[in-house]
Design a protein around this motif. Structure first.
Motif, PDB file in Angstrom:
ATOM      1  N   VAL A  13      -2.887  -7.074   1.783  1.00  0.00           N
ATOM      2  CA  VAL A  13      -2.416  -5.725   1.483  1.00  0.00           C
ATOM      3  C   VAL A  13      -1.381  -5.240   2.488  1.00  0.00           C
ATOM      4  O   VAL A  13      -0.583  -4.343   2.175  1.00  0.00           O
ATOM      5  CB  VAL A  13      -3.614  -4.763   1.434  1.00  0.00           C
ATOM      6  CG1 VAL A  13      -4.090  -4.381   2.833  1.00  0.00           C
ATOM      7  CG2 VAL A  13      -3.274  -3.505   0.649  1.00  0.00           C
ATOM      8  N   LEU A  14      -1.350  -5.822   3.699  1.00  0.00           N
ATOM      9  CA  LEU A  14      -0.395  -5.359   4.714  1.00  0.00           C
ATOM     10  C   LEU A  14       1.038  -5.539   4.251  1.00  0.00           C
ATOM     11  O   LEU A  14       1.859  -4.612   4.336  1.00  0.00           O
ATOM     12  CB  LEU A  14      -0.634  -6.112   6.029  1.00  0.00           C
ATOM     13  CG  LEU A  14       0.348  -5.795   7.154  1.00  0.00           C
ATOM     14  CD1 LEU A  14       0.279  -4.325   7.543  1.00  0.00           C
ATOM     15  CD2 LEU A  14       0.084  -6.686   8.375  1.00  0.00           C
TER      16      LEU A  14
ATOM     17  N   ILE B 250       5.850  -1.105  -0.505  1.00  0.00           N
ATOM     18  CA  ILE B 250       5.649   0.142  -1.247  1.00  0.00           C
ATOM     19  C   ILE B 250       6.066   1.351  -0.418  1.00  0.00           C
ATOM     20  O   ILE B 250       6.719   2.276  -0.929  1.00  0.00           O
ATOM     21  CB  ILE B 250       4.176   0.252  -1.686  1.00  0.00           C
ATOM     22  CG1 ILE B 250       3.881  -0.795  -2.764  1.00  0.00           C
ATOM     23  CG2 ILE B 250       3.856   1.650  -2.212  1.00  0.00           C
ATOM     24  CD1 ILE B 250       2.445  -0.824  -3.211  1.00  0.00           C
ATOM     25  N   LEU B 251       5.750   1.353   0.875  1.00  0.00           N
ATOM     26  CA  LEU B 251       6.126   2.484   1.724  1.00  0.00           C
ATOM     27  C   LEU B 251       7.639   2.571   1.905  1.00  0.00           C
ATOM     28  O   LEU B 251       8.188   3.668   2.081  1.00  0.00           O
ATOM     29  CB  LEU B 251       5.432   2.382   3.082  1.00  0.00           C
ATOM     30  CG  LEU B 251       3.919   2.613   3.062  1.00  0.00           C
ATOM     31  CD1 LEU B 251       3.321   2.425   4.448  1.00  0.00           C
ATOM     32  CD2 LEU B 251       3.591   4.014   2.549  1.00  0.00           C
TER      33      LEU B 251
ATOM     34  N   LEU C 256      -0.466   9.531   7.200  1.00  0.00           N
ATOM     35  CA  LEU C 256      -1.834   9.956   7.469  1.00  0.00           C
ATOM     36  C   LEU C 256      -2.643  10.031   6.178  1.00  0.00           C
ATOM     37  O   LEU C 256      -3.828   9.660   6.155  1.00  0.00           O
ATOM     38  CB  LEU C 256      -1.837  11.307   8.177  1.00  0.00           C
ATOM     39  CG  LEU C 256      -1.369  11.306   9.641  1.00  0.00           C
ATOM     40  CD1 LEU C 256      -1.380  12.719  10.199  1.00  0.00           C
ATOM     41  CD2 LEU C 256      -2.240  10.389  10.494  1.00  0.00           C
ATOM     42  N   THR C 257      -2.003  10.500   5.110  1.00  0.00           N
ATOM     43  CA  THR C 257      -2.683  10.515   3.811  1.00  0.00           C
ATOM     44  C   THR C 257      -3.065   9.105   3.383  1.00  0.00           C
ATOM     45  O   THR C 257      -4.203   8.835   2.980  1.00  0.00           O
ATOM     46  CB  THR C 257      -1.791  11.161   2.748  1.00  0.00           C
ATOM     47  OG1 THR C 257      -1.419  12.477   3.165  1.00  0.00           O
ATOM     48  CG2 THR C 257      -2.508  11.235   1.408  1.00  0.00           C
ATOM     49  N   TYR C 258      -2.094   8.198   3.488  1.00  0.00           N
ATOM     50  CA  TYR C 258      -2.328   6.794   3.145  1.00  0.00           C
ATOM     51  C   TYR C 258      -3.413   6.183   4.038  1.00  0.00           C
ATOM     52  O   TYR C 258      -4.328   5.501   3.553  1.00  0.00           O
ATOM     53  CB  TYR C 258      -1.017   6.027   3.288  1.00  0.00           C
ATOM     54  CG  TYR C 258      -1.148   4.529   3.358  1.00  0.00           C
ATOM     55  CD1 TYR C 258      -1.314   3.770   2.209  1.00  0.00           C
ATOM     56  CD2 TYR C 258      -1.108   3.868   4.596  1.00  0.00           C
ATOM     57  CE1 TYR C 258      -1.440   2.386   2.281  1.00  0.00           C
ATOM     58  CE2 TYR C 258      -1.236   2.503   4.677  1.00  0.00           C
ATOM     59  CZ  TYR C 258      -1.396   1.761   3.521  1.00  0.00           C
ATOM     60  OH  TYR C 258      -1.530   0.399   3.603  1.00  0.00           O
ATOM     61  N   HIS C 259      -3.339   6.463   5.336  1.00  0.00           N
ATOM     62  CA  HIS C 259      -4.252   5.844   6.298  1.00  0.00           C
ATOM     63  C   HIS C 259      -5.676   6.358   6.137  1.00  0.00           C
ATOM     64  O   HIS C 259      -6.640   5.574   6.123  1.00  0.00           O
ATOM     65  CB  HIS C 259      -3.742   6.111   7.712  1.00  0.00           C
ATOM     66  CG  HIS C 259      -4.575   5.485   8.784  1.00  0.00           C
ATOM     67  ND1 HIS C 259      -4.819   4.131   8.859  1.00  0.00           N
ATOM     68  CD2 HIS C 259      -5.243   6.043   9.836  1.00  0.00           C
ATOM     69  CE1 HIS C 259      -5.583   3.870   9.901  1.00  0.00           C
ATOM     70  NE2 HIS C 259      -5.859   5.015  10.516  1.00  0.00           N
TER      71      HIS C 259
ATOM     72  N   ILE D 269      -7.145   0.624  -2.600  1.00  0.00           N
ATOM     73  CA  ILE D 269      -7.004   1.903  -3.285  1.00  0.00           C
ATOM     74  C   ILE D 269      -5.887   2.761  -2.690  1.00  0.00           C
ATOM     75  O   ILE D 269      -5.127   3.412  -3.422  1.00  0.00           O
ATOM     76  CB  ILE D 269      -8.344   2.667  -3.272  1.00  0.00           C
ATOM     77  CG1 ILE D 269      -8.238   3.920  -4.146  1.00  0.00           C
ATOM     78  CG2 ILE D 269      -8.771   3.028  -1.853  1.00  0.00           C
ATOM     79  CD1 ILE D 269      -9.570   4.595  -4.397  1.00  0.00           C
ATOM     80  N   SER D 270      -5.737   2.791  -1.357  1.00  0.00           N
ATOM     81  CA  SER D 270      -4.678   3.615  -0.758  1.00  0.00           C
ATOM     82  C   SER D 270      -3.298   3.093  -1.141  1.00  0.00           C
ATOM     83  O   SER D 270      -2.384   3.877  -1.417  1.00  0.00           O
ATOM     84  CB  SER D 270      -4.836   3.635   0.758  1.00  0.00           C
ATOM     85  OG  SER D 270      -4.821   2.320   1.295  1.00  0.00           O
ATOM     86  N   THR D 271      -3.140   1.778  -1.194  1.00  0.00           N
ATOM     87  CA  THR D 271      -1.852   1.194  -1.584  1.00  0.00           C
ATOM     88  C   THR D 271      -1.582   1.425  -3.063  1.00  0.00           C
ATOM     89  O   THR D 271      -0.438   1.729  -3.452  1.00  0.00           O
ATOM     90  CB  THR D 271      -1.840  -0.313  -1.278  1.00  0.00           C
ATOM     91  OG1 THR D 271      -2.146  -0.506   0.106  1.00  0.00           O
ATOM     92  CG2 THR D 271      -0.479  -0.919  -1.576  1.00  0.00           C
ATOM     93  N   LEU D 272      -2.606   1.291  -3.893  1.00  0.00           N
ATOM     94  CA  LEU D 272      -2.422   1.503  -5.333  1.00  0.00           C
ATOM     95  C   LEU D 272      -2.123   2.965  -5.656  1.00  0.00           C
ATOM     96  O   LEU D 272      -1.430   3.261  -6.639  1.00  0.00           O
ATOM     97  CB  LEU D 272      -3.679   1.047  -6.085  1.00  0.00           C
ATOM     98  CG  LEU D 272      -3.983  -0.459  -6.015  1.00  0.00           C
ATOM     99  CD1 LEU D 272      -5.276  -0.773  -6.737  1.00  0.00           C
ATOM    100  CD2 LEU D 272      -2.830  -1.269  -6.594  1.00  0.00           C
ATOM    101  N   ILE D 273      -2.641   3.884  -4.834  1.00  0.00           N
ATOM    102  CA  ILE D 273      -2.303   5.298  -5.031  1.00  0.00           C
ATOM    103  C   ILE D 273      -0.838   5.551  -4.707  1.00  0.00           C
ATOM    104  O   ILE D 273      -0.165   6.345  -5.371  1.00  0.00           O
ATOM    105  CB  ILE D 273      -3.219   6.184  -4.167  1.00  0.00           C
ATOM    106  CG1 ILE D 273      -4.648   6.173  -4.738  1.00  0.00           C
ATOM    107  CG2 ILE D 273      -2.706   7.620  -4.095  1.00  0.00           C
ATOM    108  CD1 ILE D 273      -5.649   6.915  -3.884  1.00  0.00           C
ATOM    109  N   MET D 274      -0.330   4.875  -3.693  1.00  0.00           N
ATOM    110  CA  MET D 274       1.070   5.057  -3.300  1.00  0.00           C
ATOM    111  C   MET D 274       2.048   4.371  -4.257  1.00  0.00           C
ATOM    112  O   MET D 274       3.229   4.729  -4.292  1.00  0.00           O
ATOM    113  CB  MET D 274       1.287   4.510  -1.884  1.00  0.00           C
ATOM    114  CG  MET D 274       0.615   5.330  -0.800  1.00  0.00           C
ATOM    115  SD  MET D 274       1.341   6.975  -0.679  1.00  0.00           S
ATOM    116  CE  MET D 274       0.231   7.762   0.504  1.00  0.00           C
TER     117      MET D 274
END
Length: 469
Positions: free
Chosen positions: A366-367, A373-374, A402-405, A428-433
């Motif tokens: 995921v890294l 994505i970012l 911070l939201t992502y983290h 999940i944090s990556t898929l949200i972004m």
């Protein structure tokens, strides 16, 4: 491209420096007061730094893309490019290729460099802890001092942590070094040593000494013989010759999920899953045999004809067996409840460990995806807000990161507990972004802002006109 690379490396170095300072603050208690050479401290920070790259790299990409593309838009360079027929997609093409290559590099870095550095860092931490045993003794947990002692204290005090309260010591017996047959419990104690001496004296006050006796005769050993004595003061001398060598290069037998690459993690996950499944299967079989059902199976007894006079299952058994069945049922029920509660805790611990291994495996993949994505969030967002420099872009980048983290942290904690699947908790944090990056890229490439206030106002006005009619 050149402007992006200059800004990226500058931001990356600054953020690495900030996070390393935070690491020094977190582990200052392990480094301070031990007369460590500067080279050892630098080596500690060198092995510590790769583990924070997983935080610094995505944040650096987000901040850099916001600053650079925001500066281009603020200086109307994008307008000049479009006037010459160069679209935003074409302007981002070379940087997109660089970010993809950087994401692939981040994957290999996470898979190879971080496990090696994690092992070296944890190994160095353990060796540094042995420089001063009083510092190596943490409150509320067992701490190994030397090869023969495990010490637990409820509270430490004094300038050097030499005064101890509620001391519990497990000491190995020379006859059976694999077992802790000696237990010493004291109300308080004190660590004392002479400068330059290789002996540490542990003075214990008001306690008890327990030792299990080892008998060659099996029948005598079944009696579980032991020795118990009370003491007002008891002194234990611990040889620190091995500890005083201060060999920071010593290799220790330590391992955790962060020290493995993807291949090793996959093998460990398979073995842990198989062991967990077999353990549950053995437990269910054991519970069945503990019910005693096999003991009372009697073909002659079970041939009783069922009729209205039989009110319960016990009626089909002879009277002399009913009392035994009831007593056994009560004992089995109590034992089953206790065994199930213990197995539940053990299963929870094993599931948590297995989930940590699965999370560590997905984190390596995921890294690199998160970096890509970012970038596609920061670059179009910078082109939309049209603001460069360290002001607004830095604020926006920190809020987004911070939201992502924090979404990732909460999800991973839930995945460790088994509330959600480790795959979902990691991704999940990556898929949200991901949808946000697609939407921002679309808005930027079509020359639209985040919110079209004119169009929004026109829709509100039309809505009020319809209501008025």
């Amino acid at each position: 491209m050149v402007s992006f690379l200059k800004t990226f490396f500058s931001v990356f170095i600054i953020l690495m420096f900030i996070f390393i300072l935070q690491g020094i603050w977190l582990y200052i208690s392990e480094l301070a007061g031990k007369d460590l050479d500067l080279s050892i401290v630098l080596k500690f920070l060198w092995f510590y730094s790769p583990r924070i790259v997983t935080l610094v790299l995505p944040l650096s990409i987000l901040v850099t893309s916001l600053m650079v593309f925001g500066g281009f838009a603020e200086r109307y360079e994008f307008a000049a490019m479009k006037s010459t027929g160069i679209s935003l997609q074409r302007a981002m093409r070379s940087l997109s290729l660089f970010i993809v290559l950087l994401g692939i590099t981040a994957f290999f870095f996470s898979n190879n460099v971080i496990p090696y550095s994690e092992y070296k860092w944890q190994n160095l931490r353990r060796n540094i802890q042995q420089f001063k045993p009083s510092i190596a003794i943490a409150e509320g947990q067992f701490n190994q001092i030397g090869e023969d002692f495990n010490i637990k204290v409820a509270e430490k005090s004094g300038e050097r942590g030499e005064f101890l309260k509620e001391v519990i010591i497990h000491k190995k017996n020379m006859k059976r070094p694999s077992s802790n047959l000696i237990v010493i419990i004291a109300e308080d104690g004190e660590l004392a040593s002479i400068e330059g001496s290789n002996t540490l004296s542990l003075i214990l006050n008001n306690g008890h000494y327990y030792e299990e006796m080892v008998e060659k005769d099996y029948k005598k050993q079944q009696r579980e013989p032991f020795i118990k004595t009370y003491f007002e003061q008891y002194t234990i001398n611990i040889d620190l010759t091995a500890l005083n060598k201060k060999d920071v290069e010593q290799e220790n037998n330590i391992s955790n999920q962060n020290m493995f690459n993807i291949g090793e993690l996959s093998t460990s996950i398979d073995s842990l899953s198989e062991a967990y499944s077999k353990d549950i299967e053995r437990f269910s079989e054991n519970m069945y045999y503990r019910t005693g059902s096999v003991k009372f199976v009697d073909k002659k007894t079970l041939t009783v004809v069922l009729n209205d006079t039989i009110n319960s299952v016990l009626d089909i058994y002879p009277a002399h067996q009913r009392a035994d069945i009831i007593a056994m049922a009560v004992n089995n029920a109590n034992g089953t409840i206790q065994a199930a509660a213990a197995k539940k805790k053990d299963a929870k611990r094993k599931v948590r460990r297995l989930n940590k291994y699965e999370i560590a495996l997905h984190e390596k993949i995921v890294l690199g995806i998160a970096c890509i994505i970012l970038f596609f969030i920061g670059a179009p967002l910078g082109a939309i807000i049209r603001k460069g420099g360290m002001g607004l872009p830095m604020v926006v980048a920190v809020v987004l990161f911070l939201t992502y983290h924090f979404i990732g942290i909460f999800a991973k904690n839930s995945a460790e507990d088994g509330s959600i699947h480790p795959f979902i908790g990691t991704w999940i944090s990556t898929l949200i972004m991901l949808p946000l990056s697609v939407w921002l890229t679309y808005r930027a490439t079509t020359d639209q802002g985040i919110v079209d206030f004119d169009q929004f106002g026109q829709r509100i006005a039309r809505l009020f006109k319809k209501r008025a009619k």
